[in-house]
Design a protein around this motif. Structure first.
Motif, PDB file in Angstrom:
ATOM      1  N   GLY A  94      12.563  -1.905  -1.437  1.00  0.00           N
ATOM      2  CA  GLY A  94      13.568  -0.549  -1.336  1.00  0.00           C
ATOM      3  C   GLY A  94      13.039   0.450  -0.274  1.00  0.00           C
ATOM      4  O   GLY A  94      12.138   0.048   0.295  1.00  0.00           O
ATOM      5  N   ASP A  95      13.569   1.589  -0.182  1.00  0.00           N
ATOM      6  CA  ASP A  95      13.409   2.506   0.477  1.00  0.00           C
ATOM      7  C   ASP A  95      11.909   2.782   0.435  1.00  0.00           C
ATOM      8  O   ASP A  95      11.227   3.102   1.755  1.00  0.00           O
ATOM      9  N   GLY A 116       8.310  -6.366  -4.017  1.00  0.00           N
ATOM     10  CA  GLY A 116       8.853  -4.973  -4.623  1.00  0.00           C
ATOM     11  C   GLY A 116       8.223  -4.006  -3.607  1.00  0.00           C
ATOM     12  O   GLY A 116       7.520  -4.125  -2.529  1.00  0.00           O
ATOM     13  N   ASP A 117       8.512  -2.867  -4.165  1.00  0.00           N
ATOM     14  CA  ASP A 117       7.756  -1.686  -3.577  1.00  0.00           C
ATOM     15  C   ASP A 117       6.250  -1.206  -3.526  1.00  0.00           C
ATOM     16  O   ASP A 117       5.659  -0.966  -2.199  1.00  0.00           O
ATOM     17  N   SER A 125       6.726   3.044   3.495  1.00  0.00           N
ATOM     18  CA  SER A 125       5.149   2.803   3.541  1.00  0.00           C
ATOM     19  C   SER A 125       4.930   1.834   4.643  1.00  0.00           C
ATOM     20  O   SER A 125       3.685   2.014   5.104  1.00  0.00           O
ATOM     21  N   LEU A 126       5.724   0.872   4.916  1.00  0.00           N
ATOM     22  CA  LEU A 126       5.372  -0.284   5.988  1.00  0.00           C
ATOM     23  C   LEU A 126       5.652   0.423   7.379  1.00  0.00           C
ATOM     24  O   LEU A 126       5.236   0.021   8.335  1.00  0.00           O
ATOM     25  N   SER A 145       0.980  -1.928  -0.911  1.00  0.00           N
ATOM     26  CA  SER A 145      -0.376  -2.629  -0.922  1.00  0.00           C
ATOM     27  C   SER A 145      -0.508  -3.253   0.617  1.00  0.00           C
ATOM     28  O   SER A 145      -1.637  -3.074   1.080  1.00  0.00           O
ATOM     29  N   LEU A 146       0.367  -3.975   0.815  1.00  0.00           N
ATOM     30  CA  LEU A 146       0.550  -4.491   2.059  1.00  0.00           C
ATOM     31  C   LEU A 146       0.183  -3.594   3.406  1.00  0.00           C
ATOM     32  O   LEU A 146      -0.415  -3.597   4.350  1.00  0.00           O
TER      33      LEU A 146
END
Length: 142
Positions: free
Chosen positions: A120-121, A92-93, A126-127, A98-99
């Motif tokens: 999701g968005d 999930g988000d 974040s990535l 965290s990744l």
């Protein structure tokens, strides 16, 4: 999770095994408890991993957070990592966030497989800043 997976994780990450390059625990459905054991073993290992293969392991955001924390607190041990496969889990988000934090410690990452993770968005946002898409790098989030 079976005791056999615990033993396999600890055996494959024996702290003196500097030759270990690939951890492949694909399709084991081992869950967060086993991923926490893996994270602890990685923290105490001197191996220079190039590939971390964990698709289809029922990893939730909590499990990924334990793995990401080890990478975040590393001091160059994961510079050789070029491929991370986490597809078909349930990160999930929150797991994607965290990744994203851990990715700053993965300077040579070329492949990141995240398909079928309910990202999701917020997770993608974040990535996104951590990803460099070139002909040499591929990201799979479908």
């Amino acid at each position: 999770m079976s005791r056999g997976i615990d033993t396999e994780i600890l055996r494959c990450l024996h702290k003196d095994d500097e030759a270990l390059k690939i951890i492949n625990l694909s399709n084991r459905r081992c869950g967060d408890a086993a991923i926490s054991i893996l994270a602890s073993a990685m923290k105490n290992s001197r191996c220079e991993l190039t590939d971390l293969e964990l698709p289809l392991n029922c990893i939730s955001p909590r499990g990924l957070a334990s793995l990401a924390a080890v990478i975040c607190n590393s001091h160059g041990e994961y510079d050789c990592m070029v491929r991370v496969r986490l597809n078909s889990n349930d990160i999930g988000d929150a797991g994607a966030c965290s990744l994203a934090l851990a990715m700053r410690k993965l300077p040579n990452l070329k492949e990141l497989h995240l398909a079928n993770n309910s990202i999701g968005d917020d997770g993608i946002l974040s990535l996104a800043p951590k990803l460099t898409l070139t002909s040499a790098a591929s990201t799979n989030t479908q």
